[in-house]
Design a protein around this motif. Structure first.
Motif, PDB file in Angstrom:
ATOM      1  N   VAL A  35      12.521  10.260  -9.783  1.00 49.96           N
ATOM      2  CA  VAL A  35      13.824   9.830  -9.243  1.00 49.96           C
ATOM      3  C   VAL A  35      13.874  10.029  -7.726  1.00 49.96           C
ATOM      4  N   VAL A  36      13.442  11.201  -7.266  1.00 49.83           N
ATOM      5  CA  VAL A  36      13.504  11.494  -5.828  1.00 49.83           C
ATOM      6  C   VAL A  36      12.622  10.511  -5.042  1.00 49.83           C
ATOM      7  N   SER A  37      11.403  10.301  -5.544  1.00 50.87           N
ATOM      8  CA  SER A  37      10.484   9.406  -4.819  1.00 50.87           C
ATOM      9  C   SER A  37      11.005   7.978  -4.801  1.00 50.87           C
ATOM     10  N   LEU A  38      11.541   7.537  -5.950  1.00 51.13           N
ATOM     11  CA  LEU A  38      12.021   6.152  -5.986  1.00 51.13           C
ATOM     12  C   LEU A  38      13.249   5.967  -5.102  1.00 51.13           C
ATOM     13  N   LEU A  39      14.122   6.971  -5.059  1.00 53.23           N
ATOM     14  CA  LEU A  39      15.300   6.835  -4.187  1.00 53.23           C
ATOM     15  C   LEU A  39      14.880   6.823  -2.716  1.00 53.23           C
ATOM     16  N   ASP A  40      13.908   7.654  -2.380  1.00 53.46           N
ATOM     17  CA  ASP A  40      13.416   7.668  -0.992  1.00 53.46           C
ATOM     18  C   ASP A  40      12.784   6.316  -0.649  1.00 53.46           C
ATOM     19  N   LEU A  41      12.031   5.792  -1.614  1.00 55.28           N
ATOM     20  CA  LEU A  41      11.407   4.475  -1.427  1.00 55.28           C
ATOM     21  C   LEU A  41      12.483   3.395  -1.285  1.00 55.28           C
ATOM     22  N   VAL A  73       0.846  -1.199   0.000  1.00 50.91           N
ATOM     23  CA  VAL A  73       0.000   0.000   0.000  1.00 50.91           C
ATOM     24  C   VAL A  73       0.885   1.254   0.000  1.00 50.91           C
ATOM     25  N   TYR A  74       1.993   1.161   0.731  1.00 53.09           N
ATOM     26  CA  TYR A  74       2.910   2.310   0.803  1.00 53.09           C
ATOM     27  C   TYR A  74       3.464   2.651  -0.584  1.00 53.09           C
ATOM     28  N   VAL A  75       3.892   1.614  -1.319  1.00 55.61           N
ATOM     29  CA  VAL A  75       4.431   1.851  -2.667  1.00 55.61           C
ATOM     30  C   VAL A  75       3.360   2.514  -3.530  1.00 55.61           C
ATOM     31  N   ALA A  76       2.125   2.024  -3.422  1.00 54.98           N
ATOM     32  CA  ALA A  76       1.034   2.616  -4.212  1.00 54.98           C
ATOM     33  C   ALA A  76       0.833   4.085  -3.820  1.00 54.98           C
ATOM     34  N   CYS A  77       0.896   4.380  -2.521  1.00 55.14           N
ATOM     35  CA  CYS A  77       0.707   5.771  -2.069  1.00 55.14           C
ATOM     36  C   CYS A  77       1.799   6.686  -2.611  1.00 55.14           C
ATOM     37  N   VAL A  78       3.035   6.198  -2.585  1.00 54.97           N
ATOM     38  CA  VAL A  78       4.149   7.020  -3.080  1.00 54.97           C
ATOM     39  C   VAL A  78       3.965   7.301  -4.570  1.00 54.97           C
ATOM     40  N   LEU A  79       3.657   6.247  -5.332  1.00 54.76           N
ATOM     41  CA  LEU A  79       3.588   6.419  -6.785  1.00 54.76           C
ATOM     42  C   LEU A  79       2.338   7.194  -7.210  1.00 54.76           C
ATOM     43  N   LEU A  80       1.190   6.854  -6.618  1.00 59.18           N
ATOM     44  CA  LEU A  80      -0.069   7.430  -7.132  1.00 59.18           C
ATOM     45  C   LEU A  80      -0.406   8.777  -6.508  1.00 59.18           C
ATOM     46  N   LEU A  81       0.043   9.008  -5.279  1.00 54.89           N
ATOM     47  CA  LEU A  81      -0.288  10.277  -4.626  1.00 54.89           C
ATOM     48  C   LEU A  81       0.935  11.136  -4.343  1.00 54.89           C
TER      49      LEU A  81
END
Ligand code: PFF
Length: 468
Positions: A272-278, A59-67
């Motif tokens: 890039v920023v979101s994926l690195l944080d993830l 769910v966290y991955v979905a939240c990062v990517l979609l929101l």
């Protein structure tokens, strides 16, 4: 002078007068440095543990990517179009006066967060120093057993009235030095060193942890979702964690985006920023959960401060080369905390210097010197002043709760509403496409999320905080 039109034809923002990051790498490093912090290292594993393991991760991955990415893009777009601080940006793009209050809320929230985040940054620094000196392993009289040793150590340190203050002051001083050095020579240079170092240390820990005997059970817990565990509560927590971890809603990304070169591709940057944080959060999971299963750590031992100051030192003590692991881990934690405090402080530094048209040195001092007093209050509220309660909380917890659980979501809702509905026509699109020079297929879905989905879901997070 390079003039740069924002969507409102009457508004031209002077791009040349604003300082910019010197390189793309530095720009990414600084933004990732802001995002990667205690939220990834200690909040994320605790949230995974409390919310059903791999189901939360999903769910966290979905939240990062979609929101997360769309909301991040609205902050980037406003920041780069406005070429100012979090409050000034609204004015520069022609927003009506009340919208500036949204920026004001972000500045206030970030400053409140800074007051207590600096104290925690001080704790990490003390543990780094103690790891280097070997003091972390010194026995405490009357305490036997690793757990009680480190638990007593943390307790006596955090509640002490002098030691945490000295370390908090050290962190404030480091912040002052970096921030006075400026965006390029301070923030960017430090991030260029800190971020790669942080990733190297993380990889090292992941390799060690994945080779522990109980690693496969830990990985199973972290990576194989049990879909029945996905409840509304898990979604709400995942969304809150995503916003916290990506540094959304506190004006940081508006402030930093004003320093982005005008040819920066904002969509690419946000991904890039979101994926690195993830990635950092996932790596922390890969480090912590194999250790959890190998050493039989309890749920209680996973809670924030306990995880990093008690449980992990306990784990290091059972590994060969204990001191080395302790030094590396607390170096990682200190770097993560430092790059985050710098970014939070920069929000107010930029605001004061833009608003009152004063130089950087002065505005750094105006912002950071009062912290010596304000962070002292936060630190003492964990020890000698812990019986001073407001709404049942000590000052530290009060600031944390009000700023992160109330002010940030409220700020984010209004920011989405502004960017989705009220911003001058075309501004958002112009920023995502660099005035039509790059294609952005994401614009339409991003606008949809910013207009409808994000404000609604953040409202749910906010309401759920009250009815919990
Ligand atoms: N995003 C960073 C973290 O995850 O620790 C820093 C941060 C700054 C978090 C401000 C939360 C916050 F309110």
């Amino acid at each position: 002078m390079i003039k740069f039109a924002c969507n409102n034809p009457n508004i031209f923002v002077d791009m040349a007068s604003k300082i910019q990051f010197a390189s793309k790498i530095g720009m990414i490093a600084a933004t990732v440095g802001s995002a990667v912090g205690l939220g990834n290292v200690w909040r994320f594993p605790a949230e995974v543990q409390a919310n059903g393991g791999a189901a939360f991760l999903l769910v966290y991955v979905a939240c990062v990517l979609l929101l997360g990415i769309p909301v991040m893009l609205s902050e980037f777009a406003l920041g780069r179009a406005g070429q100012s601080d979090a409050v000034g940006a609204f004015g520069k793009v022609g927003a009506a006066r009340p919208w500036k209050a949204v920026g004001g809320l972000a500045v206030l929230a970030s400053y409140m967060i800074l007051c207590f985040y600096m104290v925690v940054a001080g704790w990490t620094f003390e543990y780094l120093l103690q790891s280097i000196s070997g003091g972390l392993l010194d026995p405490i009289s009357g305490e036997t057993g690793l757990h009680s040793h480190y638990a007593a150590k943390m307790d006596s340190f955090i509640t002490d009235s002098v030691n945490p203050l000295v370390n908090t002051y050290m962190m404030i001083l480091i912040n002052i030095v970096v921030l006075i050095a400026g965006v390029r020579k301070g923030i960017e240079r430090m991030s260029n060193v800190a971020m790669p170092l942080l990733f190297v240390i993380l990889v090292l820990f992941a390799v060690v942890s994945l080779s522990l005997p109980g690693a496969s059970a830990g990985l199973d817990y972290f990576l194989h979702p049990d879909f029945s565990k996905i409840t509304p509560g898990v979604v709400v927590n995942a969304l809150g964690q995503a916003f916290f971890s990506l540094s959304l809603g506190m004006g940081i990304l508006i402030t930093y985006a004003a320093y982005y070169p005008k040819d920066t591709r904002l969509v690419q940057t946000s991904v890039v920023v979101s994926l690195l944080d993830l990635l950092v959060a996932v790596m922390m999971g890969l480090i912590i959960f194999p250790a959890v299963t190998t050493f039989g750590l309890s749920g209680e031992g996973m809670q924030g401060a306990t995880l990093v100051f008690v449980t992990l030192p306990e784990v290091f003590a059972q590994l060969p080369a204990t001191q080395l692991w302790a030094i590396l881990f607390f170096l990682l934690l200190t770097l993560a905390a430092l790059t985050s405090t710098i970014s939070i402080a920069e929000v107010t530094v930029a605001f004061i210097s833009d608003k009152f048209k004063i130089g950087r040195v002065k505005s750094c001092l105006i912002v950071l010197l009062p912290l010596f007093a304000l962070s002292t209050v936060c630190s003492l509220s964990m020890g000698p002043w812990s019986d001073v309660l407001v709404c049942g909380m000590n000052i530290f917890d009060l600031l944390d709760n009000v700023a992160t659980n109330l002010m940030l979501p409220i700020g984010s809702i209004f920011l989405c509403v502004y960017m989705g509905w009220f911003a001058p026509k075309g501004m958002f699109k112009d920023q995502l496409t660099n005035f039509g020079t790059v294609r952005s297929r994401l614009y339409v879905p991003v606008l949809f999320v910013v207009r409808y989905i994000a404000p609604l879901l953040i409202c749910v997070v906010l309401v759920s905080y009250f009815i919990r």
